[in-house]
Design a protein around this motif. Structure first.
Motif, short mmCIF file in Angstrom:
data_model
loop_
_atom_site.label_atom_id
_atom_site.label_comp_id
_atom_site.label_asym_id
_atom_site.label_seq_id
_atom_site.Cartn_x
_atom_site.Cartn_y
_atom_site.Cartn_z
N ASP A 1 -3.86 11.32 0.01
CA ASP A 1 -5.31 11.26 0.22
C ASP A 1 -5.66 9.95 0.91
O ASP A 1 -5.68 8.89 0.30
N HIS A 2 -5.95 10.03 2.21
CA HIS A 2 -6.20 8.82 2.98
C HIS A 2 -7.49 8.12 2.60
O HIS A 2 -7.69 6.95 2.92
N ALA A 3 -8.38 8.81 1.91
CA ALA A 3 -9.62 8.17 1.46
C ALA A 3 -9.33 7.11 0.39
O ALA A 3 -10.15 6.21 0.17
N LYS A 4 -8.16 7.20 -0.23
CA LYS A 4 -7.80 6.25 -1.28
C LYS A 4 -6.79 5.20 -0.80
O LYS A 4 -6.30 4.41 -1.58
N GLN A 5 -6.49 5.23 0.49
CA GLN A 5 -5.48 4.33 1.03
C GLN A 5 -5.98 2.90 1.11
O GLN A 5 -7.15 2.65 1.42
N ILE A 6 -5.07 1.95 0.84
CA ILE A 6 -5.39 0.54 1.03
C ILE A 6 -5.30 0.19 2.51
O ILE A 6 -6.18 -0.46 3.07
N ILE A 7 -4.21 0.63 3.14
CA ILE A 7 -4.05 0.43 4.59
C ILE A 7 -4.42 1.75 5.23
O ILE A 7 -3.57 2.53 5.66
N ASN A 8 -5.72 1.98 5.31
CA ASN A 8 -6.24 3.31 5.58
C ASN A 8 -5.76 3.94 6.88
O ASN A 8 -5.39 5.11 6.92
N HIS A 9 -5.78 3.15 7.94
CA HIS A 9 -5.49 3.71 9.27
C HIS A 9 -4.13 3.24 9.79
O HIS A 9 -3.94 3.14 11.00
N GLY A 10 -3.19 2.98 8.88
CA GLY A 10 -1.89 2.45 9.29
C GLY A 10 -1.12 3.33 10.25
O GLY A 10 -0.33 2.84 11.06
N LEU B 1 4.16 -0.89 5.12
CA LEU B 1 3.20 -1.10 4.04
C LEU B 1 2.34 0.14 3.83
O LEU B 1 2.04 0.53 2.70
N PHE B 2 1.94 0.78 4.92
CA PHE B 2 1.15 2.02 4.84
C PHE B 2 1.91 3.09 4.08
O PHE B 2 1.37 3.76 3.19
N HIS B 3 3.19 3.26 4.40
CA HIS B 3 4.00 4.29 3.74
C HIS B 3 4.23 3.97 2.27
O HIS B 3 4.27 4.89 1.43
N ILE B 4 4.38 2.70 1.94
CA ILE B 4 4.53 2.31 0.53
C ILE B 4 3.26 2.66 -0.24
O ILE B 4 3.31 3.26 -1.33
N CYS B 5 2.10 2.29 0.31
CA CYS B 5 0.83 2.55 -0.36
C CYS B 5 0.51 4.05 -0.41
O CYS B 5 -0.05 4.54 -1.40
N GLU B 6 0.89 4.76 0.64
CA GLU B 6 0.59 6.20 0.73
C GLU B 6 1.22 6.98 -0.42
O GLU B 6 0.66 7.99 -0.88
#
Length: 386
Positions: free
Chosen positions: A41-50, A30-35
Motif C-alpha cells: 500500500d503506497h499510501a503508507k510508504q515512508i519513501i512514497n515515490h521511490g 530503502l524503498f523496497h525495505i520500507c515497502e
C-alpha cells in the motif's frame, strides 16, 4: 585496423550524474525495505515515490548514450565509424556481467525466501527448474507468467529489478537502429507525444502511480514502455541540445531534490488518485530533466564530495541489480511474522549495509575485472565500454 575494431577515444565522465545514479539506487533499496511493511500500500510508504528512481535511470541512460555514442557513428580522421556490432558489444559488456551476477546471487539465495504466506511455491520449485530460470535470466529474456517460480509474476523472478534492464536493452536497440539518426525536431515531437501519453496514463490509472512494468502481460508491458519512452527521449534531447544548468554544489542540491521528490507523501485520496498521478508526471517531465541538466552542468569539487560521488556512482548498478535477492528473504521473514517492528528496523538497516557491501564486492571482484577482460578481448586496448 579493422572496421569492427575502430579506435574510439574515451570521453569525459559526468561524475555528478554517476553519483546521482548511486543516490537513486540507494533510495530504491530503502524503498523496497520500507515497502515490505505496508503490504504494497503506497499510501503508507515512508519513501512514497521511490520507484520513480527507475524513470530517472532511463533519463540518465538516454543522456549518457547520446553523449557517448552520437558522434561515433561517422568516420573521422581516416578512421571508420562505429558499427552496430561495435555498439552492441559495448552495451553487452557494460550491462551483462552484473545482470548475470544478479541472477546467480538470486538463485543461490532463492530457497531462503520460502514462505507459506508470501512465496508458497518457492519450497516446491525443483532445482532443475531454478537453474533453467537462472540461465534464462542471464540472457535478459523475460519469462512468461506461466513459468513463474515465486508467485509475483515477475519476468525475472531471481533478480526482480532486472525488468528495467530488459527495457534498457530495448532502448539501446531502438537508439542504434533508428533514434540516433533522427533530427532534434523529430526527437522533440516524439518526446512531447510520449509525455502526453505518460500524463494521460498517470491521471487516469486506477493505480494512481507509475508503478509496474515487471510482468509479461499487456498492461505491464504497456506501463514499461510508457516509463521508458519519455525519460530516454528527454535524456537524449538534453544532451543533444546541450542543456546545462550551472549551480555550485550541484551534487548536493541534485541529491536533495531527488530525495525530496521520492519521500513526499502520496497526493490526493482514493477518490482523487489523479492528483498523485499528476505529481509523478510533473516529476518525470519537469523535475528530472532539471536534475540531469544541473548534474551535467558542473564538475564535482571537494575531496569528500568527490570520493562520495565516485563511490556512489561505482556501486549504483551492482547495488540496483543484486539487492532484491535480499529483499525476498526479508519480505518472507516479515510476512511470516518472524520479525517484530523493532527487529524489522534492525534487520532492515543490516540489509541495507549488507546490500552495499555485496554491491562493492561484486564491483571489485566481478564487474570491473570481467569488463576489463572483455574490453581487452573484444575491444581495442585503451577504450572503455560506457
Amino acid at each position: 585496423m579493422s572496421h569492427s575494431h575502430a579506435r574510439i577515444q574515451p570521453k569525459q565522465h559526468f561524475e555528478i550524474l554517476d553519483g546521482l545514479r548511486g543516490v537513486a539506487a540507494m533510495m530504491v533499496v530503502l524503498f523496497h525495505i520500507c515497502e515490505t511493511w505496508n503490504g504494497g500500500d503506497h499510501a503508507k510508504q515512508i519513501i512514497n515515490h521511490g520507484y520513480l528512481a527507475v524513470d530517472f535511470f532511463f533519463m540518465l541512460s538516454g543522456f549518457v548514450i547520446a553523449y557517448a555514442y552520437d558522434s561515433r557513428w561517422n568516420p573521422t580522421n581516416g578512421q571508420p565509424g562505429m558499427t552496430l556490432w561495435d555498439f552492441f558489444k559495448r552495451r553487452v559488456i557494460r550491462l551483462q556481467p552484473m545482470l548475470i551476477m544478479g541472477n546467480v546471487l538470486g538463485a543461490l539465495l532463492f530457497y531462503f525466501s520460502a514462505s507459506p504466506k508470501i512465496f508458497p511455491i518457492v519450497a516446491t520449485t525443483s532445482v532443475s527448474r531454478l537453474i533453467l530460470i537462472a540461465l534464462i535470466g542471464c540472457t535478459v529474456i523475460p519469462i512468461p507468467i506461466s513459468m513463474d517460480i515465486r508467485g509475483w509474476q515477475e519476468m525475472h523472478p531471481l533478480a526482480g529489478t532486472a525488468w528495467s534492464l530488459f527495457f534498457e536493452y530495448i532502448a539501446n536497440i531502438a537508439y542504434a537502429l533508428g533514434l540516433r539518426k533522427v533530427s532534434n525536431r523529430v526527437l522533440m515531437v516524439l518526446a512531447v507525444l510520449s509525455a502526453a501519453l505518460l500524463t494521460h496514463y498517470l491521471v487516469t490509472t486506477p493505480r494512481g502511480d507509475i508503478t509496474g512494468g515487471w510482468s509479461v502481460n499487456a498492461m505491464e508491458l504497456k506501463i514499461g514502455f510508457l516509463r521508458l519512452a519519455f525519460p530516454f527521449l528527454a535524456g537524449m534531447l538534453l544532451q543533444r541540445m546541450h542543456k546545462r544548468i550551472h549551480v555550485r554544489n550541484a551534487f548536493l542540491w541534485c541529491s536533495l531534490l531527488l530525495v525530496v521528490t521520492f519521500i513526499l507523501p502520496r497526493f490526493g485520496t482514493t477518490a482523487s488518485l489523479w492528483m498523485n498521478g499528476l505529481y509523478e508526471a510533473m516529476v518525470i517531465i519537469f523535475v528530472f530533466p532539471i536534475v540531469v541538466a544541473m548534474g551535467a552542468g558542473e564538475q564535482i569539487s571537494g575531496r569528500t564530495a568527490t570520493h562520495l560521488c565516485r563511490f556512489s556512482g561505482a556501486i549504483s548498478y551492482p547495488l540496483y541489480i543484486t539487492h532484491y535477492s535480499l529483499i525476498y528473504i526479508y519480505t518472507a521473514k516479515v510476512y511470516d511474522g518472524k520479525l517484530t517492528p523493532m527487529q524489522g528496523v534492525t534487520w532492515g538497516a543490516a540489509l541495507f549495509v549488507t546490500a552495499v557491501a555485496i554491491a562493492y564486492a561484486c564491483l571489485k571482484l566481478v564487474d570491473e575485472p570481467v569488463r576489463r577482460w572483455l574490453n581487452r578481448r573484444f575491444l581495442v586496448t585503451g577504450t572503455t565500454s560506457l
